[in-house]
Design a protein around this motif. Structure first.
Motif, PDB file in Angstrom:
ATOM      1  N   VAL A  79       0.848  -1.203   0.000  1.00  0.00           N
ATOM      2  CA  VAL A  79       0.000   0.000   0.000  1.00  0.00           C
ATOM      3  C   VAL A  79       0.880   1.247   0.000  1.00  0.00           C
ATOM      4  O   VAL A  79       2.032   1.201   0.382  1.00  0.00           O
ATOM      5  CB  VAL A  79      -0.948   0.074   1.230  1.00  0.00           C
ATOM      6  N   ASN A  85       5.582   5.248   5.601  1.00  0.00           N
ATOM      7  CA  ASN A  85       6.745   4.478   6.038  1.00  0.00           C
ATOM      8  C   ASN A  85       6.795   3.205   5.204  1.00  0.00           C
ATOM      9  O   ASN A  85       6.113   3.103   4.201  1.00  0.00           O
ATOM     10  CB  ASN A  85       6.614   4.181   7.534  1.00  0.00           C
ATOM     11  N   GLU A 129       1.402   7.530  15.274  1.00  0.00           N
ATOM     12  CA  GLU A 129       2.590   8.356  15.063  1.00  0.00           C
ATOM     13  C   GLU A 129       2.260   9.841  15.008  1.00  0.00           C
ATOM     14  O   GLU A 129       3.138  10.684  15.073  1.00  0.00           O
ATOM     15  CB  GLU A 129       3.207   7.918  13.718  1.00  0.00           C
ATOM     16  N   GLY A 171      -8.054   5.285   7.045  1.00  0.00           N
ATOM     17  CA  GLY A 171      -6.917   4.429   6.661  1.00  0.00           C
ATOM     18  C   GLY A 171      -6.111   3.963   7.875  1.00  0.00           C
ATOM     19  O   GLY A 171      -5.175   3.190   7.741  1.00  0.00           O
ATOM     20  N   GLN A 172      -6.476   4.429   9.047  1.00  0.00           N
ATOM     21  CA  GLN A 172      -5.743   4.086  10.272  1.00  0.00           C
ATOM     22  C   GLN A 172      -6.561   3.169  11.168  1.00  0.00           C
ATOM     23  O   GLN A 172      -6.244   3.051  12.366  1.00  0.00           O
ATOM     24  CB  GLN A 172      -5.425   5.350  11.090  1.00  0.00           C
ATOM     25  N   LEU A 194      -2.744  -8.592  11.685  1.00  0.00           N
ATOM     26  CA  LEU A 194      -4.137  -9.060  11.723  1.00  0.00           C
ATOM     27  C   LEU A 194      -4.539  -9.458  10.303  1.00  0.00           C
ATOM     28  O   LEU A 194      -4.964  -8.615   9.514  1.00  0.00           O
ATOM     29  CB  LEU A 194      -5.052  -7.947  12.244  1.00  0.00           C
ATOM     30  N   ILE A 215       4.029  -7.744  11.705  1.00  0.00           N
ATOM     31  CA  ILE A 215       4.250  -6.649  10.760  1.00  0.00           C
ATOM     32  C   ILE A 215       5.283  -5.709  11.376  1.00  0.00           C
ATOM     33  O   ILE A 215       5.140  -5.282  12.522  1.00  0.00           O
ATOM     34  CB  ILE A 215       2.923  -5.938  10.371  1.00  0.00           C
ATOM     35  N   GLN A 221       4.633  -5.497  15.287  1.00  0.00           N
ATOM     36  CA  GLN A 221       3.361  -5.778  15.952  1.00  0.00           C
ATOM     37  C   GLN A 221       2.772  -7.067  15.424  1.00  0.00           C
ATOM     38  O   GLN A 221       3.173  -7.544  14.357  1.00  0.00           O
ATOM     39  CB  GLN A 221       2.340  -4.697  15.583  1.00  0.00           C
ATOM     40  N   GLU A 222       1.758  -7.519  16.143  1.00  0.00           N
ATOM     41  CA  GLU A 222       0.944  -8.638  15.675  1.00  0.00           C
ATOM     42  C   GLU A 222       0.288  -8.202  14.353  1.00  0.00           C
ATOM     43  O   GLU A 222      -0.226  -7.089  14.261  1.00  0.00           O
ATOM     44  CB  GLU A 222      -0.111  -8.850  16.775  1.00  0.00           C
TER      45      GLU A 222
HETATM   46  N1  LIG Z   1      -1.395  -4.868  12.726  1.00  0.00           N
HETATM   47  C1  LIG Z   1      -1.737  -4.861  11.437  1.00  0.00           C
HETATM   48  N2  LIG Z   1      -2.392  -5.897  10.870  1.00  0.00           N
HETATM   49  C2  LIG Z   1      -2.734  -5.877   9.550  1.00  0.00           C
HETATM   50  N3  LIG Z   1      -2.421  -4.885   8.707  1.00  0.00           N
HETATM   51  C3  LIG Z   1      -1.765  -3.821   9.203  1.00  0.00           C
HETATM   52  C4  LIG Z   1      -1.384  -3.750  10.586  1.00  0.00           C
HETATM   53  N4  LIG Z   1      -0.739  -2.573  10.801  1.00  0.00           N
HETATM   54  C5  LIG Z   1      -0.714  -1.952   9.614  1.00  0.00           C
HETATM   55  N5  LIG Z   1      -1.324  -2.681   8.641  1.00  0.00           N
HETATM   56  C6  LIG Z   1      -1.453  -2.340   7.207  1.00  0.00           C
HETATM   57  O1  LIG Z   1      -0.318  -1.569   6.831  1.00  0.00           O
HETATM   58  C7  LIG Z   1      -0.723  -0.279   6.332  1.00  0.00           C
HETATM   59  C8  LIG Z   1       0.274   0.782   6.762  1.00  0.00           C
HETATM   60  O2  LIG Z   1       0.385   0.848   8.189  1.00  0.00           O
HETATM   61  P1  LIG Z   1       0.601   2.207   8.973  1.00  0.00           P
HETATM   62  O3  LIG Z   1       0.973   1.888  10.366  1.00  0.00           O
HETATM   63  O4  LIG Z   1      -0.593   3.120   8.781  1.00  0.00           O
HETATM   64  O5  LIG Z   1       1.858   2.821   8.216  1.00  0.00           O
HETATM   65  P2  LIG Z   1       2.194   4.313   7.733  1.00  0.00           P
HETATM   66  O6  LIG Z   1       2.647   5.071   8.952  1.00  0.00           O
HETATM   67  O7  LIG Z   1       3.321   4.101   6.774  1.00  0.00           O
HETATM   68  O8  LIG Z   1       0.979   4.921   7.054  1.00  0.00           O
HETATM   69  C9  LIG Z   1      -2.122  -0.056   6.909  1.00  0.00           C
HETATM   70  O9  LIG Z   1      -2.883   0.775   6.120  1.00  0.00           O
HETATM   71  C10 LIG Z   1      -2.677  -1.474   6.956  1.00  0.00           C
HETATM   72  O10 LIG Z   1      -3.216  -1.819   5.703  1.00  0.00           O
END
Ligand SMILES: Nc1ncnc2c1ncn2[C@@H]1O[C@H](COP(=O)(O)OP(=O)(O)O)[C@@H](O)[C@H]1O
Ligand SMILES: O=P(O)(O)O[C@H]1O[C@H](CO)[C@@H](O[C@H]2O[C@H](CO)[C@@H](O)[C@H](O)[C@H]2O)[C@H](O)[C@H]1O
Length: 447
Positions: free
Chosen positions: A133, A137, A330, A315-316, A197, A147, A194-195
């Motif tokens: 995606v 980051n 963050e 998206g979060q 999902l 992840i 992290q775990e």
């Molecule tokens: N714990 C999780 N389990 C499943 N998918 C995750 C998890 N954490 C993040 N993601 C996926 O990774 C993408 C990016 O994570 P995110 O923490 O929002 O990163 P960024 O700070 O780069 O935007 C999320 O939009 C989601 O699709």
């Protein structure tokens, strides 16, 4: 330390093309290397690099080194250094697997600490693949179980994503993914694991699918169409209210204070000053925006402050089979660390989510010919889900609608942030926040 100076010119061209690079709308000056640590020797090799760009931003890179680049990694090529091809190592699962091994084994390499969290008990054998995606980051998924997010822009100081996840985990929050590991060089948190999902769906994908259903049935109302999102929006409101309560329980809050309101409103004006200097399309809304900010000040609502998510949007949030989970604590990627670590009104998160419902409803109309029916449907979807979200939130925390002028000012402030974000990252979407500001203030540019 490996000498990367031959690569600096090439990095000047390569960096602005990366989604996570924050300074896309500015010319990149000289690139210098701050730190290079060899993580894997041999073929392929892996080096961890921190580079500085001339305007003082530091970025973390993972560079793979091979004498020949296989076809499937050609898209990741950066350049050539001492006869070896350098490339973005996040795409090379042969290399990323080493990162999990280092965390599982609680390792130190060249001043970098790869550490598991608590009794995580990690399986070191899983292979890593990058999350496909658009991100601020870079995240790697290991065997659909873990992840690892590698922060791209690195800033010394306490990392809110790590601190808040740890705090929420310590009070048993139901709405986060369990923290499992951390990568740090002592000053900077470079990554958190992290775990993962695997069965979770992203809130943005669910919400926009619901909007699409509605648009396809232009004659029906939101509640009559399959895929109505209001039940989920209600549960999401509850989840956000519960996370705010958990953060208060874990880390406390500060008392109501009029000074804080003045500080918050002053900060809105300052942000607007900065965005006006960059995005001329915002000029025509300046007066209305400043008036809305001042109205919040005049109403004198007292601001209760606490730790919050800081950049909450659809998206979060992930819908797991057991409920909504919030990720990425963050804060706004472009905001200074001190601001991201400060206590702030929880209404800021509510405002972020309300903006996101508006985004989901209206992004589909961007670039389309004006269609009155679709415009009405988009507004209807947005209003219905915003209300449902506030109803859910109000079931577990004070009703955000009771502080309407402050909530409206915070929404407009977020929309100003989004104008800068879209201008820098997705200019074709600039119309989305601009049209929202026009709608909210009754000004020009309304669709
Ligand atoms: N714990 C999780 N389990 C499943 N998918 C995750 C998890 N954490 C993040 N993601 C996926 O990774 C993408 C990016 O994570 P995110 O923490 O929002 O990163 P960024 O700070 O780069 O935007 C999320 O939009 C989601 O699709
Ligand atoms: O997820 P990030 O921490 O990288 O957040 C940044 O990028 C977001 C876009 O990916 C941006 O969010 C804006 O667009 C979203 C739809 O793509 C929408 O749901 C949000 O409401 C809207 O703010 C976010 O602002 C930015 O910080």
């Amino acid at each position: 330390m490996t000498d990367l100076s031959q690569l600096h010119e090439r990095l000047r061209e390569w960096l602005p093309g990366q989604r996570w690079f924050g300074a896309k709308n500015r010319a990149v000056g000289a690139v210098t290397t701050k730190q290079v640590v060899t993580l894997v020797e041999g073929e392929p090799g892996l080096v961890h690099v921190v580079v500085s760009v001339a305007d003082g931003e530091d970025y973390q890179l993972l560079i793979g080194l091979r004498t020949e680049l296989p076809e499937h990694l050609e898209h990741a090529r950066i350049g050539v250094l001492n006869g070896q091809v350098c490339y973005e190592a996040a795409f090379d699962s042969e290399l990323t697997s080493h990162l999990l091994g280092l965390i599982a084994e609680d390792s130190w390499v060249g001043g970098i600490h790869f550490a598991p969290e608590g009794d995580a008990g990690l399986d070191p054998e899983l292979r890593g693949r990058p999350v496909g995606v658009e991100q601020s980051n870079t995240s790697l998924v290991f065997g659909n179980r873990y992840i690892l997010k590698l922060f791209r822009r690195v800033v010394a100081g306490p990392n809110p994503d790590l601190q808040l996840h740890r705090a929420l985990y310590s009070v048993g929050s139901k709405h986060i993914a369990r923290p499992l590991g951390v990568v740090t060089d002592g000053f900077v948190v470079l990554g958190i694991m992290q775990e993962f999902l695997p069965a979770a769906a992203e809130g943005w994908a669910m919400a926009t699918a619901s909007v699409r259903d509605l648009m396809a049935e232009g004659d029906l109302h939101a509640e009559e169409v399959g895929g109505d999102f209001a039940g989920e929006a209600y549960r999401l409101g509850q989840a956000v209210g519960e996370v705010h309560a958990d953060l208060r329980r874990a880390l406390g809050e500060d008392r109501e204070d009029e000074r804080r309101l003045h500080e918050a409103v002053d900060a809105m004006h300052r942000r607007l000053d900065g965005v006006l200097a960059e995005v001329p399309e915002l000029d025509k809304h300046e007066q209305a925006l400043r008036a809305a900010f001042e109205q919040a000040r005049a109403e004198g609502t007292r601001v209760q402050v606490q730790y919050i998510h800081g950049d909450l949007h659809l998206g979060q949030v992930l819908r797991s089979p057991t409920g909504w989970v919030l990720i990425d604590f963050e804060g706004e990627p472009a905001a200074p660390l001190a601001e991201r670590n400060a206590l702030r009104s929880p209404l800021r998160d509510v405002a972020g989510m309300l903006r996101s419902f508006d985004y989901a409803a209206h992004q589909m109309l961007v670039g389309q010919e004006d269609d009155h029916q679709l415009t009405v449907r988009a507004l209807e979807w947005s209003d219905r889900n915003r209300e449902a979200f506030c109803d859910g939130y109000a079931g577990v925390a004070p009703d955000p609608r009771e502080q309407a002028p402050l909530l409206r000012a915070l929404e407009l402030d977020k929309a100003v942030y989004e104008v800068a974000y879209e201008h820098g990252n997705r200019p074709e979407w600039l119309a989305v926040p601009l049209a929202s500001i026009a709608r909210m203030t009754g000004g020009e540019d309304q669709p």
